[in-house]
Design a protein around this motif. Sequence first.
Motif, PDB file in Angstrom:
ATOM      1  N   ARG A 305      34.377 -13.926 -86.807  1.00  0.00           N
ATOM      2  CA  ARG A 305      34.704 -13.223 -85.501  1.00  0.00           C
ATOM      3  C   ARG A 305      34.591 -11.790 -85.894  1.00  0.00           C
ATOM      4  O   ARG A 305      34.162 -11.105 -84.964  1.00  0.00           O
ATOM      5  CB  ARG A 305      35.974 -13.734 -85.076  1.00  0.00           C
ATOM      6  N   ASP A 308      31.508 -10.371 -85.757  1.00  0.00           N
ATOM      7  CA  ASP A 308      30.826 -10.593 -84.721  1.00  0.00           C
ATOM      8  C   ASP A 308      29.385 -10.927 -84.986  1.00  0.00           C
ATOM      9  O   ASP A 308      28.320 -10.831 -84.476  1.00  0.00           O
ATOM     10  CB  ASP A 308      30.677  -9.315 -84.110  1.00  0.00           C
ATOM     11  N   TYR A 343      33.983 -21.315 -80.081  1.00  0.00           N
ATOM     12  CA  TYR A 343      32.335 -21.144 -80.561  1.00  0.00           C
ATOM     13  C   TYR A 343      31.942 -22.480 -80.259  1.00  0.00           C
ATOM     14  O   TYR A 343      32.464 -23.759 -80.550  1.00  0.00           O
ATOM     15  CB  TYR A 343      32.362 -20.739 -82.104  1.00  0.00           C
ATOM     16  N   ARG A 344      30.434 -22.507 -79.863  1.00  0.00           N
ATOM     17  CA  ARG A 344      29.524 -23.727 -80.141  1.00  0.00           C
ATOM     18  C   ARG A 344      29.510 -24.199 -81.443  1.00  0.00           C
ATOM     19  O   ARG A 344      29.719 -23.506 -82.530  1.00  0.00           O
ATOM     20  CB  ARG A 344      28.241 -23.130 -79.585  1.00  0.00           C
ATOM     21  N   PRO A 365      27.563 -14.036 -80.361  1.00  0.00           N
ATOM     22  CA  PRO A 365      28.091 -15.451 -80.013  1.00  0.00           C
ATOM     23  C   PRO A 365      28.943 -15.506 -78.816  1.00  0.00           C
ATOM     24  O   PRO A 365      30.049 -14.670 -78.831  1.00  0.00           O
ATOM     25  CB  PRO A 365      28.669 -16.110 -81.338  1.00  0.00           C
ATOM     26  N   ALA A 366      28.610 -16.144 -77.710  1.00  0.00           N
ATOM     27  CA  ALA A 366      29.703 -16.342 -76.650  1.00  0.00           C
ATOM     28  C   ALA A 366      30.911 -17.222 -77.059  1.00  0.00           C
ATOM     29  O   ALA A 366      30.567 -18.263 -77.615  1.00  0.00           O
ATOM     30  CB  ALA A 366      28.857 -17.015 -75.486  1.00  0.00           C
ATOM     31  N   ARG A 367      32.049 -16.959 -76.607  1.00  0.00           N
ATOM     32  CA  ARG A 367      33.051 -17.498 -77.040  1.00  0.00           C
ATOM     33  C   ARG A 367      34.039 -17.976 -75.889  1.00  0.00           C
ATOM     34  O   ARG A 367      34.207 -17.168 -74.935  1.00  0.00           O
ATOM     35  CB  ARG A 367      34.152 -16.798 -77.949  1.00  0.00           C
ATOM     36  N   GLY A 368      34.144 -19.192 -75.681  1.00  0.00           N
ATOM     37  CA  GLY A 368      35.024 -19.696 -74.496  1.00  0.00           C
ATOM     38  C   GLY A 368      36.312 -19.725 -75.115  1.00  0.00           C
ATOM     39  O   GLY A 368      36.826 -19.079 -75.916  1.00  0.00           O
ATOM     40  N   THR A 369      37.149 -20.560 -74.061  1.00  0.00           N
ATOM     41  CA  THR A 369      38.504 -20.716 -74.533  1.00  0.00           C
ATOM     42  C   THR A 369      38.789 -22.021 -74.769  1.00  0.00           C
ATOM     43  O   THR A 369      38.397 -22.950 -73.921  1.00  0.00           O
ATOM     44  CB  THR A 369      39.341 -20.229 -73.130  1.00  0.00           C
TER      45      THR A 369
END
Length: 389
Positions: A305, A308, A343-344, A365-369
Amino acid sequence: MIAKVFKFLGTGLLFALVALCLAIIVLPPFLDRIYYTGPVSAHFDGARFFNPDGEDTLAPPTGKSRGGFMTRWILGRNERPDWPVSVPVTQTRPAARVEGDVLRATWVGHATVLVQTQGLNILTDPIWSEIAGPFNLAGPARVTAPGIRFEDLPKIDLILVSHNHYDHLDVPTLRRLWERDRPMILTSLGNDAVIDVPSKAVDWGTRISVKPGVDVVVTRNHHWGSRWGTDRNRALWSSFTITTPAGNIFFAGDTGPGDMKWPEEAARLGPVRLAILPIGAFRFAPGQMMTGSHIGPREAVDVFRGLDAGYGIPIHWGTFRLSFEAYETPPTMLDLFTACAGYRPDIFARRAIGQPIDIPPYAAPARGTADAATRARCAEGSPELAALK
């Protein structure tokens, strides 16, 4: 007759005691080599290197001594879970070259990765030896064969050596590679004295040009170095950032968390397309999540993270048995902590030794919750973590 036997035994004991006393006096200086001399800096006191964030990498996590750890290991009283004696590996034969912005990486095992891009073949911390230790005779043995046979390696242009521990700086392998390919060997200060073939040793922050458009920056991490114990921290440790027109490649080497500012320092050099990060050998006894000198899966996700990074390959697990965790524990934990970070699952997950991977172009990378149930699985003391050995 009995008196002569006792006299003989007594004389032998006396000689043994004298030899021991002489060894205590003579051997430590003999084994303590000066690998580097230079000016005092923010991480060199004129004799030994240190981590400038002030953290002690060698503090035992349990309060027990490292000598006690080694004694339990040697005597077999170490409470370690069983490991496989050997693990099957599907070896691959890499392409001779990978041109342009295509980036292909193959985990060879432990901290050795073949990186191919921009027409360059790059190896990180190469070790093809069967045993990682002094003279390749004493130390942990491989449980997996290298993912690429040495004979099938393409011509190597660049080798990165992060520090002088035996499982990262393997002199026989480096000598074979030098004799065969004459690559550039890049390392941090002092390690050139150990490597024993022509190499370039530089300080943190140094940028070295490899070819037009491709540089290597020697970057900070958090570790220590030694070959014999008494030579501790006579040579520097490092990570590396390879800058390319299509995104950077970050190789962490071997590292603890330290102040955790070093990933962001590397990220400032440009987008990190590929992060090669250690996840294993991160505890000395059941229940410990980390030591000061190694990150585990949780900290590896934090480093990912901080960089990035667009994509990650976990290394430093499953090849040599260096600590107490079970064979499958590091990648199992990694899957859990990447999910908790949102993360995926394919972004930073286990890769098979010998499997070539084409790294996608950089994208943050897109990060969800993570949902509450997933977060609960990652919490300290959770049943799922507690069940892992």
